[in-house]
Design an enzyme around this catalytic site. Sequence first.
Site, PDB file in Angstrom:
ATOM      1  N   ASP A  44      -5.697  10.793 -26.845  1.00  0.00           N
ATOM      2  CA  ASP A  44      -6.163  10.361 -25.535  1.00  0.00           C
ATOM      3  C   ASP A  44      -6.798  11.586 -24.879  1.00  0.00           C
ATOM      4  OD1 ASP A  44      -6.296   8.877 -22.991  1.00  0.00           O
ATOM      5  OD2 ASP A  44      -4.713  10.276 -22.397  1.00  0.00           O
ATOM      6  N   ASP A  90      -1.483   4.456 -22.291  1.00  0.00           N
ATOM      7  CA  ASP A  90      -1.423   4.845 -23.699  1.00  0.00           C
ATOM      8  C   ASP A  90      -0.271   4.171 -24.437  1.00  0.00           C
ATOM      9  OD1 ASP A  90      -3.557   6.634 -23.371  1.00  0.00           O
ATOM     10  OD2 ASP A  90      -2.209   8.193 -22.644  1.00  0.00           O
ATOM     11  N   CYS A 131      30.456   9.802 -49.837  1.00  0.00           N
ATOM     12  CA  CYS A 131      29.295   9.806 -50.725  1.00  0.00           C
ATOM     13  C   CYS A 131      28.375   8.641 -50.389  1.00  0.00           C
ATOM     14  CB  CYS A 131      29.737   9.700 -52.180  1.00  0.00           C
ATOM     15  SG  CYS A 131      30.509   8.101 -52.573  1.00  0.00           S
ATOM     16  N   CYS A 159      29.862   5.174 -50.447  1.00  0.00           N
ATOM     17  CA  CYS A 159      30.562   4.786 -49.220  1.00  0.00           C
ATOM     18  C   CYS A 159      29.574   4.164 -48.231  1.00  0.00           C
ATOM     19  CB  CYS A 159      31.233   5.998 -48.578  1.00  0.00           C
ATOM     20  SG  CYS A 159      32.432   6.857 -49.620  1.00  0.00           S
ATOM     21  N   ASP A 200      -0.331  10.309 -23.069  1.00  0.00           N
ATOM     22  CA  ASP A 200       0.643  10.686 -22.034  1.00  0.00           C
ATOM     23  C   ASP A 200       0.786   9.679 -20.912  1.00  0.00           C
ATOM     24  OD1 ASP A 200      -1.814  11.145 -20.663  1.00  0.00           O
ATOM     25  OD2 ASP A 200      -0.757  12.522 -19.326  1.00  0.00           O
TER      26      ASP A 200
END
Length: 735
Positions: free
Chosen positions: A423, A626, A16, A19, A622
């Site tokens: 971009d 960037d 739970c 824990c 990409d």
Amino acid sequence: MAQRQELSLRIEGMHCASCVASIEKGVSGMDGVEACRVNLATNSAVVSFDATQLDEERIVGKIEELGYGAEVGQQDILSAQQKELGEARRNFLVSLALTVPLMALAMLPMWRLTPLFGHTVDAWLQAILAGVVLFVAGRSILSDAAKQTIHVTANMNSLIAMGTLAAFGWSLWVLVAHGGAQHDLLYFESAGMIVTLILVGRFLEARAKGKAGDAIKALMQLQPTTATAIINGVEIEVDAVSLQPGMMVLVKPGERIPADGEIGEGSATVDESMMTGESLPLEKQVGDRVIGGALNGHTSFEMRVTATGAASFLSNVIRLVSEAQGRKAPVQKLADRVAAVFVPIVLVLAAVTLVAWYLAAPGSPMMVRSVIAVLIIACPCALGLATPTAVLAGTGRAARTGVIIRGGDVLEKLAQVNGVVFDKTGTLTSGELQVLEVHTVPSMSSVQFLSLVGAVETRSEHPVARAIARYAAEQRTQFGTVRELEALPGFGVRAIVDGKELLIGSRGLMEDRQISLELVQLAADQAMSQGKTVAYAAIDGKVAGCLALADRIRSDARETVTALRKQFPLVTMLSGDNRRTAEEVARSLGLERYEAEVLPDQKQAVIGSYRNAGYRVAMVGDGINDAPALAAADVGIAMGSGTDIAIEAADVVLVKPNLHLLNRAFTIARASMRTIRQNLFWAFFYNVVAIPVAAGLLYPVFGWTLSPMLAALAMSLSSVFVVSNSVRLGRLKLD
């Protein structure tokens, strides 16, 4: 000097949110520990620590001191869930087999039937059956509760153990003191049924958690076990794990590709849908990259292995998804804080309930029943599963569609985004120059023009030359014969083709050679006004034509941008290109806002300005340039076709360069957060409403109460509801 290390652990014995809170609090309190993240859904933990102050053994020892099992290493979700399911099924079946006769014996007097063996013998049989259910089938509950008590902590098992032991102990005392005469005061069947209902709940929960992790299972099962290696021209079947980069492998029709590689001979139609979200099979030729785990079509081909094992694409995807499912959403912090104090509060409420009923009605059965019901109904299992199961299912659903979301924290941020920054090059555009227009002088046909120009450009690796050569090849042009070739750095190239002198290059080259451009000037100026690059060609000292090139906009870019503009107040583009080119791309996409001539180190500042203006920004890029902007944004999103640096800097990775996946990512994130909120509401609402009823608050007025058995059933069903609600994300429909 500090040496930061990260330790992955497999945890056993968690049930739970308490824990989770117990381990995180205990480990985080150790000197040298920087952070501790525990995941209930995957039974794993990640600890960041300073290796100069602490070592792995002490961390493992601390977790064991807290009453849990811990082993160093990544959790194998597939085998861990199978083990958990097996244990849960076995315990439930044993408990069920004993509880059925237990309930029958207990109910006979209630149905006004004669006991089978007399009141006393029947009562002792109940005690034996209940004892086996409690101490054999439910031994894991009691042993964990005992460990918690030894370490002065408490969790869900502590509440269950206290409730069932109270019912069993009270009943045993009554049996010893009064024999079977006081049947109404016996709660053996309650203790047995409580354990059985808890165990059935855990069995159903284990099954549901297994479904939530189906994405990782499916990915792991894509890995073939054998491969056909070609060694000295001989085909030999080998274990797939023994393949090494550089080896040649034969992939037969209908087989899964055993490793990442490049096609060396033949062609193929490959289905990569399970890994990339690409719905249609892809045609692959010699030199094309293929992904390990993808399904080959109807033709054989030979491939050269480029990556295996942990370095392969599939292994990286599995690793990213596994790591993602171990990272919490910030919303879970609320649940963790509540869970940390929940069990002590429940124990106080149980004590208050006992005292209140003792003072109000000392001889009432409610004195025992209500205390047991409060202890059982309050178990915070649903609270602990509310967030991690939704994160597990949401990130798994995203992975199956080709989107890697790196954790619950990213999932939550992605759902909160209200601004998207793209971009340009390689993201909204293809990243490669393409010939869009060809203009020739009246005396020159386009076929002849491309025959001469294409022959020259096939000899060059310049981006403009590659684009022209590719275009000429696509037109099925018959190239002329090149006799001489001379590069003119900064200007272009000079060559002799079929006995004619060709000059191909910039306007500066033509002006330097005093070649008039009048016949193509109008077309060239119009192309340049649209942001296109123009290359001129002259034959034997006279202009023959020009070509207009541009980085073509992706076919899915406009549709994606249009969809995002309907959702978010900010959708814009950043570009390092000149303003004219950026303006043309923005106009084509319907973007009203854009930033042009932005240097790589300035992109980060631009992202910062949007965040300062109140936007929660997702940056989509990409390239290497960037990476700073991806890291600076609230959520960095990298195209899978991009560089490794950009992908490592990103929070979300689109496995394929498909912008439609971006909309899917936002849809999944919002659906996941909606599910988490539903789960948390149910867990909180359930406890707030149920505890007063279990305590008997409504009994004096309305006669309403909650028996311990109903409390156990409700508690188990609440957990199953939460997990099942999360599993629905796996069936989320995406456009």
